[in-house]
Design an enzyme around this catalytic site. Sequence first.
Site, mmCIF file in Angstrom:
data_model
loop_
_atom_site.group_PDB
_atom_site.id
_atom_site.type_symbol
_atom_site.label_atom_id
_atom_site.label_comp_id
_atom_site.label_asym_id
_atom_site.label_seq_id
_atom_site.Cartn_x
_atom_site.Cartn_y
_atom_site.Cartn_z
ATOM 1 N N ASP A 104 -4.194 13.317 2.017
ATOM 2 C CA ASP A 104 -3.259 12.800 1.010
ATOM 3 C C ASP A 104 -3.954 11.936 -0.030
ATOM 4 O O ASP A 104 -3.308 11.190 -0.759
ATOM 5 C CB ASP A 104 -2.100 12.040 1.675
ATOM 6 N N ARG B 16 8.154 8.893 3.587
ATOM 7 C CA ARG B 16 8.642 8.392 2.290
ATOM 8 C C ARG B 16 8.710 9.470 1.202
ATOM 9 O O ARG B 16 9.154 9.205 0.087
ATOM 10 C CB ARG B 16 7.775 7.212 1.825
ATOM 11 N N GLY C 245 -6.485 -1.972 4.953
ATOM 12 C CA GLY C 245 -7.430 -2.640 5.826
ATOM 13 C C GLY C 245 -8.430 -3.405 4.966
ATOM 14 O O GLY C 245 -8.844 -2.938 3.907
#
Length: 458
Positions: A104, A16, A137
């Site tokens: 990241d 992305r 999650g």
Amino acid sequence: MSSLNIVILAAGKGKRMHSDKPKVLHALAGRPLLQHVLETATQLAPGKNTCVVYGHGGEAVPQAMARYGASFVLQEPQLGTGHAVQQTLPHLHDGGMTLVLYGDVPLIQRATLEKMLTQPQALTLLTLNLDNPSGYGRIVRDAANNVSCIVEEKDATAGQRTIQEVNTGILAVPTHLLRSWVGKLTDNNAQGEYYLTDIVAMAVAQGVAVQAVQPAQAWEVMGINSKVQLAELERIWQQEQAQQLLMQGVTLADPARLDVRGKLVCGRDVEIDVGCIFEGEVTLGDNVRVGAYSVIRDARIGAATHIEPYTHINQADIGEHCHIGPYARLRPGSKLHNEVHIGNFVEVKNSEIAHGSKANHLSYIGDSSVGSRVNIGAGTITCNYDGANKHRTVIEDDVFIGSNTQLVAPVKVGRGATIGAGSTITKDAPEKELTLSRAKQMTVPGWQRPVKKVTGEK
Ligand code: UD1
Ligand code: MG
């Protein structure tokens, strides 16, 4: 702490980002995402062992980050976070804990990580409560509110999806347990991936304590998947740094219009106008003022020095009570002593300028040593480059250089000398004397300007 391993997961594609550059090499606050994580890791326990899992972008990631002394492990193909950690097992040191970070998630703070490392026998998860937990999650807890497992969104029941406590992905675990659990992971789930998160249920089954801790600020655990998120986190980080400067007493004309890409250290009563960019390590002494739209990198600026708007400073050391700009450019190796004035459209490079000297207009001072109380007239140029080599110009104390002078280096102007305006100086000028090289002025008496011929045509 004994043998801490730090594993940094950085193999994700970053599709992305729409970029050919590996995601973790995109910059936040002037430094690659992964560099932020490595620098924070560096601050943790001495003797630690750092291992980066990379994937896309070939050797670009290990090359860019070589100086941090980490080992780099290629994960190819990328079969999930559990698979990524499996690749690091041969590199892990036993007898302590392993901290798993994401390449990241750049702004994780040292204090949060230290808090996670205080329970060496437990599996510690870093979790966060979100109003909108979608995509993450979920942390599933039992009736006694103990963590029982993590369920990924794609595998979650409708009921589990309402859970607002999410997994940030960052965790700390005793290394010997990580080894045994990671070997048992399967890809039997909605995404067909090896989920690192499945070790939580294994810990519970084995009676290992599982605890959840929270970061001090939510931005610490924000991850980057797109340029939109990168720009958002950049703004959050810039606001955060501006707040810290304000709380220390720095005056910011507008905290929303400041960019600090590195470390900015300010003394008392510092004032910074709008649109300034600080890069690398910059130190501003007491009472320094920085004018609008100045860009300052790797510099030290002494007390009470005023920088006027639109000034560029890169790798320079500036004394106290100096006056710089507007529109000045100080390049690497510029050393200015106290009370030096550098005015508009003056460029200084690899030069030392001693106490009280002034170059106020339109000049180039390169590879020079300038003494004290020197006045450099408008348009003076040190001709330091002969097309092949650079040469030095020496201007001793109390020299006056008339405007529009070229000093052809190597050349020396002796103490107290005066150079007449418009001179091209190719030989050393003696002390205290007037030296000039200028065509003699003459007047042609009775000379007439030409007049336009009249032809009669229209
Ligand atoms: C993961 C967690 C999820 C958590 C979320 C937080 C698992 C199974 N899920 O989700 O519980 O809420 O992070 O953002 O762990 N990576 C690799 N190799 C791989 C896959 C991923 O190195 O094969 C790296 C990525 O570069 C990234 C990190 O691991 O830095 C997380 O990967 P990502 O795909 O973003 O995480 P999710 O699977 O969405
Ligand atoms: Mg994934």
